[in-house]
Design a protein around this motif. Sequence first.
Motif, PDB file in Angstrom:
ATOM      1  N   ALA A 202       1.029   8.652  -6.417  1.00  0.00           N
ATOM      2  CA  ALA A 202       0.749  10.035  -6.050  1.00  0.00           C
ATOM      3  C   ALA A 202       1.987  10.889  -6.250  1.00  0.00           C
ATOM      4  O   ALA A 202       2.056  11.710  -7.161  1.00  0.00           O
ATOM      5  CB  ALA A 202       0.271  10.103  -4.602  1.00  0.00           C
TER       6      ALA A 202
ATOM      7  N   THR B  37       0.967   3.920  -2.952  1.00  0.00           N
ATOM      8  CA  THR B  37       0.597   5.316  -2.728  1.00  0.00           C
ATOM      9  C   THR B  37       1.699   6.247  -3.208  1.00  0.00           C
ATOM     10  O   THR B  37       1.444   7.244  -3.889  1.00  0.00           O
ATOM     11  CB  THR B  37       0.344   5.567  -1.235  1.00  0.00           C
ATOM     12  OG1 THR B  37      -0.400   4.488  -0.719  1.00  0.00           O
ATOM     13  CG2 THR B  37      -0.407   6.850  -1.032  1.00  0.00           C
TER      14      THR B  37
ATOM     15  N   LYS C 128       0.834  -1.202   0.000  1.00  0.00           N
ATOM     16  CA  LYS C 128       0.000   0.000   0.000  1.00  0.00           C
ATOM     17  C   LYS C 128       0.870   1.254   0.000  1.00  0.00           C
ATOM     18  O   LYS C 128       0.644   2.183  -0.782  1.00  0.00           O
ATOM     19  CB  LYS C 128      -0.901  -0.012   1.227  1.00  0.00           C
ATOM     20  CG  LYS C 128      -1.965   1.068   1.194  1.00  0.00           C
ATOM     21  CD  LYS C 128      -2.509   1.282   2.583  1.00  0.00           C
ATOM     22  CE  LYS C 128      -3.881   0.676   2.732  1.00  0.00           C
ATOM     23  NZ  LYS C 128      -4.356   0.816   4.123  1.00  0.00           N
TER      24      LYS C 128
ATOM     25  N   SER D  42      -4.720   5.161   7.032  1.00  0.00           N
ATOM     26  CA  SER D  42      -5.781   5.496   6.092  1.00  0.00           C
ATOM     27  C   SER D  42      -5.182   5.687   4.705  1.00  0.00           C
ATOM     28  O   SER D  42      -3.996   5.955   4.567  1.00  0.00           O
ATOM     29  CB  SER D  42      -6.483   6.786   6.521  1.00  0.00           C
ATOM     30  OG  SER D  42      -5.580   7.864   6.410  1.00  0.00           O
ATOM     31  N   VAL D  43      -6.018   5.529   3.716  1.00  0.00           N
ATOM     32  CA  VAL D  43      -5.541   5.699   2.348  1.00  0.00           C
ATOM     33  C   VAL D  43      -5.497   7.194   2.052  1.00  0.00           C
ATOM     34  O   VAL D  43      -6.404   7.753   1.449  1.00  0.00           O
ATOM     35  CB  VAL D  43      -6.459   4.970   1.355  1.00  0.00           C
ATOM     36  CG1 VAL D  43      -5.832   4.977  -0.021  1.00  0.00           C
ATOM     37  CG2 VAL D  43      -6.703   3.557   1.810  1.00  0.00           C
ATOM     38  N   ALA D  44      -4.447   7.824   2.524  1.00  0.00           N
ATOM     39  CA  ALA D  44      -4.325   9.266   2.313  1.00  0.00           C
ATOM     40  C   ALA D  44      -3.626   9.501   0.985  1.00  0.00           C
ATOM     41  O   ALA D  44      -2.446   9.812   0.944  1.00  0.00           O
ATOM     42  CB  ALA D  44      -3.555   9.899   3.464  1.00  0.00           C
ATOM     43  N   LEU D  45      -4.345   9.280  -0.073  1.00  0.00           N
ATOM     44  CA  LEU D  45      -3.758   9.477  -1.389  1.00  0.00           C
ATOM     45  C   LEU D  45      -3.705  10.966  -1.676  1.00  0.00           C
ATOM     46  O   LEU D  45      -4.694  11.552  -2.107  1.00  0.00           O
ATOM     47  CB  LEU D  45      -4.603   8.756  -2.437  1.00  0.00           C
ATOM     48  CG  LEU D  45      -3.938   7.596  -3.151  1.00  0.00           C
ATOM     49  CD1 LEU D  45      -4.950   6.818  -3.934  1.00  0.00           C
ATOM     50  CD2 LEU D  45      -2.822   8.061  -4.022  1.00  0.00           C
ATOM     51  N   GLU D  46      -2.565  11.545  -1.422  1.00  0.00           N
ATOM     52  CA  GLU D  46      -2.451  12.985  -1.667  1.00  0.00           C
ATOM     53  C   GLU D  46      -2.225  13.194  -3.148  1.00  0.00           C
ATOM     54  O   GLU D  46      -1.125  13.471  -3.610  1.00  0.00           O
ATOM     55  CB  GLU D  46      -1.289  13.566  -0.874  1.00  0.00           C
ATOM     56  CG  GLU D  46      -1.575  13.616   0.603  1.00  0.00           C
ATOM     57  CD  GLU D  46      -0.327  13.923   1.382  1.00  0.00           C
ATOM     58  OE1 GLU D  46       0.513  14.659   0.841  1.00  0.00           O
ATOM     59  OE2 GLU D  46      -0.203  13.426   2.495  1.00  0.00           O
TER      60      GLU D  46
END
Lengths: 200, 528
Positions: free
Chosen positions: A140, A136, A132, B2-6
């Motif tokens: 991103a 991410t 994950k 948490s999935v903090a997809l910035e």
Amino acid sequence: MGEWIAFVGLSVAALGSGLAMVLGRQPVHCAVVFLVTLLSLAGLFLLLGAEFIGILQIVIYAGAILVLFLFVIMLLHAHSGEGPRVKLRAQPVLAGLLALGLLLGLGTALLSAASLGRPHPGPPPEGFGTAKAVGTTLFARFLLPFEVTSVLLLLGVIGAVVLGRREAPEKPPRERAAGTARAEAKAHAKGKEKKEVVPR
Amino acid sequence: MSVALEFALTAEDLWAMAPLLVVTGFALFVLILDLFLRPEPERKGPLVWASLVGVGAALVANAVAPAPSGTWVQGMLRVDLVSKFLNTVFLLGAGLAVLLSAGYVERQGIARGEYYCLLLFSTVGAMLMGMSADLVLLFLGLETLSIPLYILATFFKRRPASQEAGLKYFLLGAFSSALFLYGIALVYGATGTTQLAEVGARLPEALGRAPGLVYAGLGLLIVGLGFKAAAVPFHTWAPDVYEGAPTSVTAFMAVAAKAAAFAAFLRVLLGAGTGTGAVPSASASAWLSELATAWAPLIALLAVLTMVLGNVVAVVQLNLKRLLAYSSIAHAGYLLIALVAMGAGTPATAADATAALLFYLLVYTLMTLGAFGAVVVAEGEGRSENPSLSDLAGLGARHPWLAGMLALFLVSLAGLPPTAGFFAKFYVFKAAIESGPLGLALAIVGVLTSVISVYYYLRVAYYAVVARPAADADADASAERPFYASGTVWVGLGVAALLVLALGLYPTWVVESLVQGLSAATAAWALP
């Protein structure tokens, strides 16, 4: 305790298969033993809690790179099991020396780190190195490099097609328009000549 | 966790990427369009037009896209005066290269969709290098620039010279990319980041903790880019590759790869400091003061070697492509002088030096493409034809305008007054002299080697304008020797010639606005 048993088992498997790969005589056997090395390394990564690297190890190394090795062996040694014809005399000596150097370097680094009494860095932060976290970051923060990489892969495909495609022998367009049998024959002969020259 | 997809791609991000997206889109369009055209080389005209439209649209997008100066797309892309100017240079180079290619590739039977597609993708790579604010993106840009060039160099698949060129370029290019990547890894190891601005900010600390890592990393970065820029002693691939590759590819390679390498030099060595106030003052001055003492003498040494070897060896070349190859090596030397002037001087003179470097890149692109245009015109359809100087004989009598334009480009390359080449060299030498004793010494070497270069450039001009074909041996054959001046070549050479003349007459238009824009930004970060 179970962890220890798993560690010792995987380490012995990795070391043993590594040695077997280096000492083996038949290329295909070496490649298959190498698979055991890769899988035990993946197991060691899993033991360390680095699931993502463990899975990557299996997917990329065991899945892709090993298959590549097998393809090369297949293409280079049509009669499987045939060893290399040329013996490189200096190679074992040189490899041994280099391996010894690497061992010494890593050993001193480990020992000096231990003797200097540096504090153990401690476990990585929660979620470090997981699929994950990597995903991410990749999609991103490194979105643009990721997309550029896809362009790069496309370029590789285009390049392979351009360089690998068979095409009509090179002729000036006018000659092609005329399309005489003589020109065809000449171009054909030239193509043959090239084929003989290239391997050298 | 948490999935903090910035992950937010703002409108500004898209505008910042607009020129890249346009060129990429048109490259793909050209590739697909090729499928709908008949395979005969004569039917590939639409590809030329599509490529030209793409380049033109990207030029417009680059000029008008409302992306404010700064760093965009998660800190990866930098938009500033430097990046916009560099994009203009790359796109101009690509457009002119397409114009020069059109007739040539058709004549040689290599007019395929992939040709233009790869040319455009290579331009995207160059633009990425000029815009990158992160070492990762810089490396990807370098590869996106280089891989199409390896393929394009091998486009004459059946000619051994072309195969050799492609393989040589690929092997040495891969080698230099690896060195560059290793340099990035070491810099990352020393500073813990790949963001150029952050690297600059953390450099003082990194220099105190692990100076070896920083210097080794910087050295590897310079070597890697030195290969791409064909600076001596990393130039050995250039003459063979330039000679073996299709001439239109050589022309593009000579300008795009070199300009992109210097764009990367700018971004790396100055920590991308010039051109925007977004960089904190500490970072810019850190790169400038602490490291410049280390890299300026190194680059100066490369500059001297490059200028001397490039110019001296060019004197004895009789093959046009090899001559131009050594000429492009020599020009890398002059460009390196501008880099030294940037590093060795104060921030105030650094703005002058940056403007000089950018102006030189623009002029170099125009005049080198123009000069290669002559080779394109003179090169026959033969299997391994490689025009020499004497093959230009008779051009003046048959195509006086063409010969005149070629003479203009050569005079400009030599750096004689009424042309842009003179002012390009003038501004570089001026900035070098202002930067200190090291720059002064370099400027003197530069002027002396320029004098050498006048000899071989004017010899080419003599053959093109004055000389008549040799009438002794086979008079018929040499009199029949054709020149292939197609319409697109005329347009390309005409545009380049007009720009070289205009920039020679009014160089201050470009340079002054560059200096003003840059020093405004410089003032922002030079304050303590």
